[in-house]
Design a protein around this motif. Sequence first.
Motif, PDB file in Angstrom:
ATOM      1  N   ASP A   1       0.843  -1.194   0.000  1.00 30.66           N
ATOM      2  CA  ASP A   1       0.000   0.000   0.000  1.00 30.66           C
ATOM      3  C   ASP A   1       0.883   1.251   0.000  1.00 30.66           C
ATOM      4  O   ASP A   1       1.882   1.315   0.727  1.00 30.66           O
ATOM      5  CB  ASP A   1      -0.893   0.016   1.231  1.00 30.66           C
ATOM      6  CG  ASP A   1      -1.953  -1.075   1.195  1.00 30.66           C
ATOM      7  OD1 ASP A   1      -1.805  -2.012   0.393  1.00 30.66           O
ATOM      8  OD2 ASP A   1      -2.912  -0.994   1.967  1.00 30.66           O
ATOM      9  N   PHE A   2       0.500   2.240  -0.787  1.00 30.10           N
ATOM     10  CA  PHE A   2       1.297   3.466  -0.843  1.00 30.10           C
ATOM     11  C   PHE A   2       0.390   4.660  -1.098  1.00 30.10           C
ATOM     12  O   PHE A   2      -0.749   4.512  -1.562  1.00 30.10           O
ATOM     13  CB  PHE A   2       2.390   3.372  -1.919  1.00 30.10           C
ATOM     14  CG  PHE A   2       1.868   3.183  -3.319  1.00 30.10           C
ATOM     15  CD1 PHE A   2       1.613   4.276  -4.150  1.00 30.10           C
ATOM     16  CD2 PHE A   2       1.643   1.909  -3.826  1.00 30.10           C
ATOM     17  CE1 PHE A   2       1.141   4.106  -5.442  1.00 30.10           C
ATOM     18  CE2 PHE A   2       1.175   1.722  -5.126  1.00 30.10           C
ATOM     19  CZ  PHE A   2       0.922   2.819  -5.933  1.00 30.10           C
ATOM     20  N   PHE A   3       0.883   5.860  -0.796  1.00 28.65           N
ATOM     21  CA  PHE A   3       0.161   7.089  -1.121  1.00 28.65           C
ATOM     22  C   PHE A   3       1.145   8.225  -1.321  1.00 28.65           C
ATOM     23  O   PHE A   3       2.318   8.151  -0.923  1.00 28.65           O
ATOM     24  CB  PHE A   3      -0.886   7.438  -0.054  1.00 28.65           C
ATOM     25  CG  PHE A   3      -0.344   7.629   1.340  1.00 28.65           C
ATOM     26  CD1 PHE A   3       0.461   8.712   1.685  1.00 28.65           C
ATOM     27  CD2 PHE A   3      -0.658   6.719   2.345  1.00 28.65           C
ATOM     28  CE1 PHE A   3       0.926   8.896   2.970  1.00 28.65           C
ATOM     29  CE2 PHE A   3      -0.194   6.890   3.639  1.00 28.65           C
ATOM     30  CZ  PHE A   3       0.605   7.981   3.948  1.00 28.65           C
ATOM     31  N   ASP A   4       0.658   9.304  -1.936  1.00 37.81           N
ATOM     32  CA  ASP A   4       1.495  10.479  -2.167  1.00 37.81           C
ATOM     33  C   ASP A   4       0.601  11.651  -2.526  1.00 37.81           C
ATOM     34  O   ASP A   4      -0.520  11.471  -3.035  1.00 37.81           O
ATOM     35  CB  ASP A   4       2.511  10.229  -3.280  1.00 37.81           C
ATOM     36  CG  ASP A   4       3.746  11.117  -3.147  1.00 37.81           C
ATOM     37  OD1 ASP A   4       3.726  12.034  -2.303  1.00 37.81           O
ATOM     38  OD2 ASP A   4       4.721  10.883  -3.878  1.00 37.81           O
ATOM     39  N   THR A   5       1.084  12.844  -2.250  1.00 37.01           N
ATOM     40  CA  THR A   5       0.384  14.077  -2.603  1.00 37.01           C
ATOM     41  C   THR A   5       1.407  15.102  -3.061  1.00 37.01           C
ATOM     42  O   THR A   5       2.405  15.336  -2.369  1.00 37.01           O
ATOM     43  CB  THR A   5      -0.410  14.630  -1.411  1.00 37.01           C
ATOM     44  OG1 THR A   5      -1.343  13.646  -0.967  1.00 37.01           O
ATOM     45  CG2 THR A   5      -1.168  15.899  -1.797  1.00 37.01           C
ATOM     46  N   VAL A   6       1.153  15.697  -4.221  1.00 37.92           N
ATOM     47  CA  VAL A   6       2.079  16.669  -4.810  1.00 37.92           C
ATOM     48  C   VAL A   6       1.265  17.828  -5.370  1.00 37.92           C
ATOM     49  O   VAL A   6       0.276  17.622  -6.075  1.00 37.92           O
ATOM     50  CB  VAL A   6       2.922  16.033  -5.948  1.00 37.92           C
ATOM     51  CG1 VAL A   6       3.743  17.090  -6.660  1.00 37.92           C
ATOM     52  CG2 VAL A   6       3.822  14.940  -5.401  1.00 37.92           C
ATOM     53  N   GLN A   7       1.704  19.045  -5.058  1.00 37.39           N
ATOM     54  CA  GLN A   7       1.113  20.240  -5.688  1.00 37.39           C
ATOM     55  C   GLN A   7       2.095  20.780  -6.714  1.00 37.39           C
ATOM     56  O   GLN A   7       3.252  21.063  -6.404  1.00 37.39           O
ATOM     57  CB  GLN A   7       0.785  21.307  -4.652  1.00 37.39           C
ATOM     58  CG  GLN A   7       0.007  22.484  -5.229  1.00 37.39           C
ATOM     59  CD  GLN A   7      -0.520  23.418  -4.155  1.00 37.39           C
ATOM     60  OE1 GLN A   7      -0.058  23.394  -3.016  1.00 37.39           O
ATOM     61  NE2 GLN A   7      -1.492  24.251  -4.510  1.00 37.39           N
ATOM     62  N   THR A   8       1.634  20.918  -7.962  1.00 33.28           N
ATOM     63  CA  THR A   8       2.481  21.380  -9.053  1.00 33.28           C
ATOM     64  C   THR A   8       2.452  22.911  -9.136  1.00 33.28           C
ATOM     65  O   THR A   8       1.589  23.558  -8.531  1.00 33.28           O
ATOM     66  CB  THR A   8       2.023  20.750 -10.369  1.00 33.28           C
ATOM     67  OG1 THR A   8       0.596  20.841 -10.487  1.00 33.28           O
ATOM     68  CG2 THR A   8       2.418  19.282 -10.419  1.00 33.28           C
TER      69      THR A   8
END
Length: 377
Positions: free
Chosen positions: A183-190
């Motif tokens: 299980d994995f997650f990520d959040t990125v604002q460009t």
Amino acid sequence: MTANLSETLTLLLVEDDDGDAFIVEELLKQADAPPRIFWARSLEEARAKLTPEIQCVLVDLSLPDAHGLEALREVLALAPHTAVLVLTGLRDSHVGVAAVQAGAQDFLVKGDIDARLLARSIRYAMERKRADVAQLRLMQAELTAKENSRLESALLPGALLHTEAIEHVTRYLPGSGGTLAGDFFDTVQTPDGSVHVVVGDVCGHGPDEAALGVALRIAWRTLVLAGQTGDTLLRTLDALLRAERKAPEIFTTLCMATIAPDLGSAGMRVVGHPPPVLVRDGVVQVVEGTPSGPPLGIFGDAEWSVIDVQLGEEWAMMLYTDGLIEAAVGERDELLGVEGLLDLVREHGTIDLDRLIARAGTLADDLAVVLVRRRSR
């Protein structure tokens, strides 16, 4: 004085000399609780008699089919979790020391044995073996914990957000087996202000799946930062999955959302994954139109449709892996399911991850959750 073996043990004596075997058996008969003794005259016979019930092996190092430390190594390989006590001749005491260095718990010189010494040596050999096994398990547990910690830090990174208008909360919990999964997650604002969120789940459990999850998560972040989104991103992840997986049946589900710079709408792709939960103006529901396509790693020509979602002024969005809806709840340990999850959110009136997970029940699988909420103005 009788020998002190307070419990009835089961021993295997590996000795080709009838006289020496007779002496050992007679000495052990003097114990308070004489042990059961199986006798093997060679390693070949020992292989057949070395069952799980054997608690200690007494082995002579001069056998017809093995000699010296070779005989010991064979016994240790056959019974890695059993105490081993080496018997040597008067002129071979130095071999006994080498035997202990090679893995035996103790050694005895045949000419110096009496009933008390033999019983005590067997008891001490078993205690040393228990201590050795416990120490080995502790070391393995510590190594596993360190490896899990390293993998978790790569699977569960900090969000790259540069806006205060978004509240971002994550949770990760291992399943009941405690084994790290993919299980994995990520959040990125460009730079354009868009907020990209992903939650994924590599099928299976163990370090290989966790390592694959790390590779997919890092690839996702790299592609997003490079300006790649949508089907291009998914096809790249699909190609990476096929190249890195250990078996062709390994697949990955994921859900990713791109929230517009004004935070009022989102484009979502639900790739064989459980549907995200939305709370908009107090209304709790799942994103409709899911899934938008199959998991990664199954179809080479797969396509994934975009699900356009209007978010409005006040909203919360929860992306999660199936460990949450597969949690066992109630007296019958029934699966929570999507409807059960929605009921819990409605009961609370909002998405509180800690309360939600506490109410969800016993986790059979890993759980990864990302909650993104637009802050009140």
